[in-house]
Scaffold this active site. Sequence first.
Site, PDB file in Angstrom:
ATOM      1  N   ILE A   1      63.178  34.382  57.433  1.00 32.46           N
ATOM      2  CA  ILE A   1      63.430  32.932  57.623  1.00 32.46           C
ATOM      3  C   ILE A   1      62.406  32.133  57.379  1.00 32.46           C
ATOM      4  CG2 ILE A   1      64.502  31.380  59.422  1.00 32.46           C
ATOM      5  CD1 ILE A   1      65.708  33.989  60.958  1.00 32.46           C
ATOM      6  N   HIS A   2      62.574  31.119  56.290  1.00 31.65           N
ATOM      7  CA  HIS A   2      61.290  30.441  56.174  1.00 31.65           C
ATOM      8  C   HIS A   2      61.303  29.204  56.653  1.00 31.65           C
ATOM      9  CE1 HIS A   2      58.167  29.234  53.218  1.00 31.65           C
ATOM     10  NE2 HIS A   2      58.739  28.291  53.077  1.00 31.65           N
ATOM     11  N   PRO A   3      60.473  28.605  57.103  1.00 32.18           N
ATOM     12  CA  PRO A   3      59.071  29.187  57.113  1.00 32.18           C
ATOM     13  C   PRO A   3      58.452  29.545  58.637  1.00 32.18           C
ATOM     14  CG  PRO A   3      58.695  26.677  57.312  1.00 32.18           C
ATOM     15  CD  PRO A   3      60.384  27.054  57.311  1.00 32.18           C
TER      16      PRO A   3
ATOM     17  N   GLU B   1      58.863  35.895  59.486  1.00 34.80           N
ATOM     18  CA  GLU B   1      58.687  36.186  57.862  1.00 34.80           C
ATOM     19  C   GLU B   1      57.612  36.957  57.485  1.00 34.80           C
ATOM     20  OE1 GLU B   1      59.332  33.381  53.817  1.00 34.80           O
ATOM     21  OE2 GLU B   1      58.415  32.665  55.713  1.00 34.80           O
TER      22      GLU B   1
END
Length: 426
Positions: free
Chosen positions: A400-402, A406
């Site tokens: 899952i960015h940011p 991650e």
Amino acid sequence: MHQAALLGGMIRDAPHYGWEIAQPIQHDWKKMAEAVQNYVKSLNWGHRVQLQDRKVKYFNIKASFVNKHTVCGVTKGGKETLLSADHIVIATGGRPRYPTHIEGALEYGITSDDLFWLKESPGKTLVVGASYVALECAGFLTGIGLDTTVMMRSIPLRGFDQQMSSLVTEHMESHGTRFLKGCIPSRIRRLPDGQLQITWEDHSSDKEDMGTFNTVLWAIGRVPETKGLNLEKAGVNINPKNQKILVDSGDVTSVPHIYAIGDVAEGRPELTPTAIMAGKLLANRLFAQSSDLMDYSNVPTTVFTPLEYGCVGLSEEEAVARHGQEHIEVYYAYYKPLEFTVAERDASQCYIKMVCLREPPQLVLGLHFLGPNAGEVTQGFALGIKCGASHAQVMRTVGIHPTCSEEVVKLHISKRSGLDPTVTGC
């Protein structure tokens, strides 16, 4: 109180994001302490109410065994009450340990239990010990602006991964906490001005040294609350070295109908959530026809130091000892959290390590995360590790960015490769 310190850091970051903060920034210990103490009192009251709602009888008495099925409780006023039961669960927990052999330790020192109930700021503080309690307390004291020193005899965070532990203390040092390494206190005395003078032996130089502090906090471990229970009258066996109660995989003591859970039991993690789950499972085995036992392996935990350290599974040292160096693969990376970028925070100690078996599919044995919100990150990955996740499966997980989480699913460089593990910011 850890959150109070984190908020202080955010306030210092705020001008980078356009917020105009009046200087100097002041912290009010009294206001924080009152709010925290009121919250804890509300929790205590809430438990009382829940017990009453579920028709559980609550006795505010100090109990000890009379025989295998009976305990005697004594109120503060000295009134005695006898209680008998088919099943008895011992969950008395532990208390911080005082070094009673050190002159002045008991008279002038406090423990973490006392720190949280202080109405006035502890001021310049010496924290003796290098446990997670010691480092957590020292971290938030420094974070709210107090002059704080940690005195440690040997290594920090014994039992945790030592590479990660070193990074924790490195970060604390770089943010103002002082460390006296290889030092052991020998006596404390109160000076005429009320300050405490501490004398210690510096084993690195074989010299005696001293310093003055407003508060000395002992954080040198905990002892189980078993001495006053008269366990011998019930036939319950303990480990004579640490006074903990001996139990089997079902939390059963040497007496079949007496059980022990939590910090008071031998060989159990000293963590609240494990005690809670063990209690629920025990209740189900006793009264809901369940046979499920508590699994004490791969229990996640987090050390709430200023830069949080979350871990689940084996440390690198434990993995090597159990499987051999040649059978271990360690993936790792330094990273820069998004919240560190605009504020230009130093991310030198933000680090992730995944300890795996080298043999494909490279089962994950342990995950170690140092950075913001470590508890949240570790809790999520704990499920995967509990379910037998492999390194390949983690690498196939979309990040899952940011987020900091991650960075875990991008751990592809191993220590064996010799490549640079540094990654850019989120």
